[in-house]
Design a protein around this motif. Sequence first.
Motif, PDB file in Angstrom:
ATOM      1  N   ARG A 128       0.771  -1.093  -0.173  1.00 14.06           N
ATOM      2  CA  ARG A 128      -0.303   0.350   0.380  1.00 14.06           C
ATOM      3  C   ARG A 128       0.656   1.529   0.143  1.00 14.06           C
ATOM      4  O   ARG A 128       1.753   1.096   0.318  1.00 14.06           O
ATOM      5  CB  ARG A 128      -0.817   0.145   1.715  1.00 14.06           C
ATOM      6  CG  ARG A 128      -2.048  -1.326   1.163  1.00 14.06           C
ATOM      7  CD  ARG A 128      -2.707  -0.904   0.413  1.00 14.06           C
ATOM      8  NE  ARG A 128      -3.960  -0.097   0.698  1.00 14.06           N
ATOM      9  CZ  ARG A 128      -5.119   0.135   1.127  1.00 14.06           C
ATOM     10  NH1 ARG A 128      -5.515  -1.255   1.587  1.00 14.06           N
ATOM     11  NH2 ARG A 128      -5.549   0.961   1.071  1.00 14.06           N
ATOM     12  N   VAL A 129       0.612   1.928  -1.099  1.00 13.47           N
ATOM     13  CA  VAL A 129       1.287   3.401  -1.335  1.00 13.47           C
ATOM     14  C   VAL A 129       0.096   4.630  -0.786  1.00 13.47           C
ATOM     15  O   VAL A 129       0.374   4.813  -2.294  1.00 13.47           O
ATOM     16  CB  VAL A 129       2.446   3.608  -2.495  1.00 13.47           C
ATOM     17  CG1 VAL A 129       3.010   4.487  -2.618  1.00 13.47           C
ATOM     18  CG2 VAL A 129       3.175   2.287  -3.016  1.00 13.47           C
ATOM     19  N   PRO A 130       0.391   4.952  -0.107  1.00 14.72           N
ATOM     20  CA  PRO A 130      -0.816   6.361   0.065  1.00 14.72           C
ATOM     21  C   PRO A 130      -0.256   7.240  -0.431  1.00 14.72           C
ATOM     22  O   PRO A 130      -1.687   8.039  -0.466  1.00 14.72           O
ATOM     23  CB  PRO A 130      -0.162   6.491   2.025  1.00 14.72           C
ATOM     24  CG  PRO A 130       0.241   5.423   2.360  1.00 14.72           C
ATOM     25  CD  PRO A 130       1.737   4.899   1.751  1.00 14.72           C
ATOM     26  N   ASP A 131       0.458   7.593  -1.062  1.00 15.82           N
ATOM     27  CA  ASP A 131       1.233   8.878  -1.416  1.00 15.82           C
ATOM     28  C   ASP A 131       0.470   8.493  -3.001  1.00 15.82           C
ATOM     29  O   ASP A 131      -0.611   9.695  -3.790  1.00 15.82           O
ATOM     30  CB  ASP A 131       2.359   9.282  -1.600  1.00 15.82           C
ATOM     31  CG  ASP A 131       2.363  10.312  -0.801  1.00 15.82           C
ATOM     32  OD1 ASP A 131       2.415  10.072   0.113  1.00 15.82           O
ATOM     33  OD2 ASP A 131       4.025  10.900  -0.993  1.00 15.82           O
ATOM     34  N   LEU A 132       0.087   7.533  -3.374  1.00 16.33           N
ATOM     35  CA  LEU A 132      -0.304   7.009  -4.673  1.00 16.33           C
ATOM     36  C   LEU A 132      -1.688   6.931  -4.603  1.00 16.33           C
ATOM     37  O   LEU A 132      -2.380   6.828  -5.138  1.00 16.33           O
ATOM     38  CB  LEU A 132       0.306   5.550  -5.366  1.00 16.33           C
ATOM     39  CG  LEU A 132      -0.173   5.000  -6.294  1.00 16.33           C
ATOM     40  CD1 LEU A 132      -0.487   5.845  -8.162  1.00 16.33           C
ATOM     41  CD2 LEU A 132       0.219   3.149  -6.599  1.00 16.33           C
ATOM     42  N   GLU A 133      -2.106   6.184  -3.864  1.00 12.41           N
ATOM     43  CA  GLU A 133      -3.752   6.426  -3.195  1.00 12.41           C
ATOM     44  C   GLU A 133      -4.567   7.604  -3.138  1.00 12.41           C
ATOM     45  O   GLU A 133      -5.328   7.951  -3.344  1.00 12.41           O
ATOM     46  CB  GLU A 133      -4.018   5.045  -2.217  1.00 12.41           C
ATOM     47  CG  GLU A 133      -3.661   3.484  -2.262  1.00 12.41           C
ATOM     48  CD  GLU A 133      -3.665   2.583  -1.030  1.00 12.41           C
ATOM     49  OE1 GLU A 133      -4.048   3.065  -0.068  1.00 12.41           O
ATOM     50  OE2 GLU A 133      -3.355   1.566  -0.536  1.00 12.41           O
ATOM     51  N   ASP A 134      -2.915   8.299  -2.642  1.00 16.59           N
ATOM     52  CA  ASP A 134      -4.094   9.870  -2.481  1.00 16.59           C
ATOM     53  C   ASP A 134      -4.264  10.337  -3.454  1.00 16.59           C
ATOM     54  O   ASP A 134      -5.667  11.241  -3.661  1.00 16.59           O
ATOM     55  CB  ASP A 134      -3.597  10.590  -1.441  1.00 16.59           C
ATOM     56  CG  ASP A 134      -3.415  10.261  -0.101  1.00 16.59           C
ATOM     57  OD1 ASP A 134      -3.963  10.162   0.109  1.00 16.59           O
ATOM     58  OD2 ASP A 134      -3.011  10.808   1.146  1.00 16.59           O
ATOM     59  N   LEU A 135      -4.031   9.929  -4.771  1.00 15.19           N
ATOM     60  CA  LEU A 135      -3.880  10.471  -6.048  1.00 15.19           C
ATOM     61  C   LEU A 135      -5.518   9.933  -6.511  1.00 15.19           C
ATOM     62  O   LEU A 135      -6.167  10.492  -7.269  1.00 15.19           O
ATOM     63  CB  LEU A 135      -2.691  10.465  -6.614  1.00 15.19           C
ATOM     64  CG  LEU A 135      -0.946  11.155  -6.630  1.00 15.19           C
ATOM     65  CD1 LEU A 135      -0.521  10.577  -7.405  1.00 15.19           C
ATOM     66  CD2 LEU A 135      -1.630  12.658  -6.906  1.00 15.19           C
ATOM     67  N   VAL A 136      -5.411   8.554  -6.516  1.00  6.10           N
ATOM     68  CA  VAL A 136      -6.956   7.981  -6.422  1.00  6.10           C
ATOM     69  C   VAL A 136      -8.043   8.523  -5.918  1.00  6.10           C
ATOM     70  O   VAL A 136      -9.208   9.030  -6.752  1.00  6.10           O
ATOM     71  CB  VAL A 136      -6.440   6.575  -6.901  1.00  6.10           C
ATOM     72  CG1 VAL A 136      -7.884   5.809  -7.328  1.00  6.10           C
ATOM     73  CG2 VAL A 136      -5.334   6.524  -7.687  1.00  6.10           C
ATOM     74  N   ILE A 137      -7.526   8.338  -4.828  1.00  7.49           N
ATOM     75  CA  ILE A 137      -9.011   9.617  -4.130  1.00  7.49           C
ATOM     76  C   ILE A 137      -9.755  10.293  -3.867  1.00  7.49           C
ATOM     77  O   ILE A 137     -10.316  10.733  -4.042  1.00  7.49           O
ATOM     78  CB  ILE A 137      -8.615   9.226  -2.629  1.00  7.49           C
ATOM     79  CG1 ILE A 137      -7.710   7.356  -1.812  1.00  7.49           C
ATOM     80  CG2 ILE A 137      -9.199  10.161  -1.619  1.00  7.49           C
ATOM     81  CD1 ILE A 137      -7.582   7.184  -0.403  1.00  7.49           C
ATOM     82  N   ALA A 138      -8.460  11.263  -4.191  1.00  4.14           N
ATOM     83  CA  ALA A 138      -8.540  13.163  -5.023  1.00  4.14           C
ATOM     84  C   ALA A 138      -9.943  12.619  -6.049  1.00  4.14           C
ATOM     85  O   ALA A 138     -10.810  13.595  -6.113  1.00  4.14           O
ATOM     86  CB  ALA A 138      -7.817  13.855  -4.842  1.00  4.14           C
ATOM     87  N   ARG A 139      -9.202  11.656  -6.923  1.00  6.08           N
ATOM     88  CA  ARG A 139      -9.710  11.997  -8.371  1.00  6.08           C
ATOM     89  C   ARG A 139     -11.387  11.209  -7.715  1.00  6.08           C
ATOM     90  O   ARG A 139     -12.322  11.598  -8.644  1.00  6.08           O
ATOM     91  CB  ARG A 139      -9.381  11.056  -9.079  1.00  6.08           C
ATOM     92  CG  ARG A 139      -9.643  10.802 -10.786  1.00  6.08           C
ATOM     93  CD  ARG A 139      -9.992  12.288 -11.218  1.00  6.08           C
ATOM     94  NE  ARG A 139      -9.904  12.163 -12.261  1.00  6.08           N
ATOM     95  CZ  ARG A 139      -9.529  12.240 -13.696  1.00  6.08           C
ATOM     96  NH1 ARG A 139      -8.031  12.039 -13.991  1.00  6.08           N
ATOM     97  NH2 ARG A 139     -10.306  12.258 -14.626  1.00  6.08           N
ATOM     98  N   LEU A 140     -11.204  10.450  -7.287  1.00  5.46           N
ATOM     99  CA  LEU A 140     -12.791   9.706  -6.719  1.00  5.46           C
ATOM    100  C   LEU A 140     -13.446  10.688  -6.848  1.00  5.46           C
ATOM    101  O   LEU A 140     -14.965  11.147  -7.085  1.00  5.46           O
ATOM    102  CB  LEU A 140     -12.705   8.915  -5.944  1.00  5.46           C
ATOM    103  CG  LEU A 140     -12.338   6.815  -6.403  1.00  5.46           C
ATOM    104  CD1 LEU A 140     -11.750   6.345  -5.645  1.00  5.46           C
ATOM    105  CD2 LEU A 140     -13.069   6.440  -7.239  1.00  5.46           C
ATOM    106  N   ALA A 141     -12.742  11.644  -5.437  1.00  8.30           N
ATOM    107  CA  ALA A 141     -14.328  13.004  -4.588  1.00  8.30           C
ATOM    108  C   ALA A 141     -14.377  14.177  -6.024  1.00  8.30           C
ATOM    109  O   ALA A 141     -15.445  13.322  -6.012  1.00  8.30           O
ATOM    110  CB  ALA A 141     -13.200  12.573  -3.499  1.00  8.30           C
ATOM    111  N   ALA A 142     -13.102  13.929  -6.949  1.00  6.37           N
ATOM    112  CA  ALA A 142     -13.653  14.947  -8.253  1.00  6.37           C
ATOM    113  C   ALA A 142     -14.354  14.610  -8.766  1.00  6.37           C
ATOM    114  O   ALA A 142     -16.207  15.202  -9.028  1.00  6.37           O
ATOM    115  CB  ALA A 142     -12.212  15.111  -7.945  1.00  6.37           C
TER     116      ALA A 142
END
Length: 178
Positions: A128-142
């Motif tokens: 699990r790579v938090p910085d990478l997951e954060d990019l996907v999370i931001a896109r999901l939210a948007a």
Amino acid sequence: MLTLPDAVRELLVEFDAPARLVAHLRLVHDVAVELTGALAARYPALDFDRAAVLYGAATHDIGKVVHREELTGPGSRHEPAGEALLIARGVAPRLARFAGTHGSWTAPGTTVDDHLVSLADKVWKAKRVPDLEDLVIARLAADCGVARWEAFAGLDDILDAIAAGADERLAYQARHPA
């Protein structure tokens, strides 16, 4: 287990790809199928190119046919080599790029498609790579109009389910010589 796309299998035969590399690409492709399927089902408004992500997952490490030492050791020379190799074989740059971007998801110009290929390349082994997951999370939210915490929770559920099969995938890859 799924099979790699015919065009990718043909390239791997042409390049006399080691069994370990073929096994790895197959595993990451399988995880990408699972990941993109789960995301599409849970977040239908997420704007990504599933076919491109699956192709990228199936070819992301193809540069290791040139830099075989990176099959068992560290290195990133396979990334630009893989992209150039695919382009030289007539693969569209929009698809070949994943060989070059899968290890550099924070580079300018990377897209959610790049991030999903990178994510599949990590979570197949339960990394699990938090910085990478954060990019996907931001896109999901948007894209989906959900709160970040909700996008985090949903992605976390999906990745936990995929990561649960990591031991079996690691064992499968280990059975193939480098």
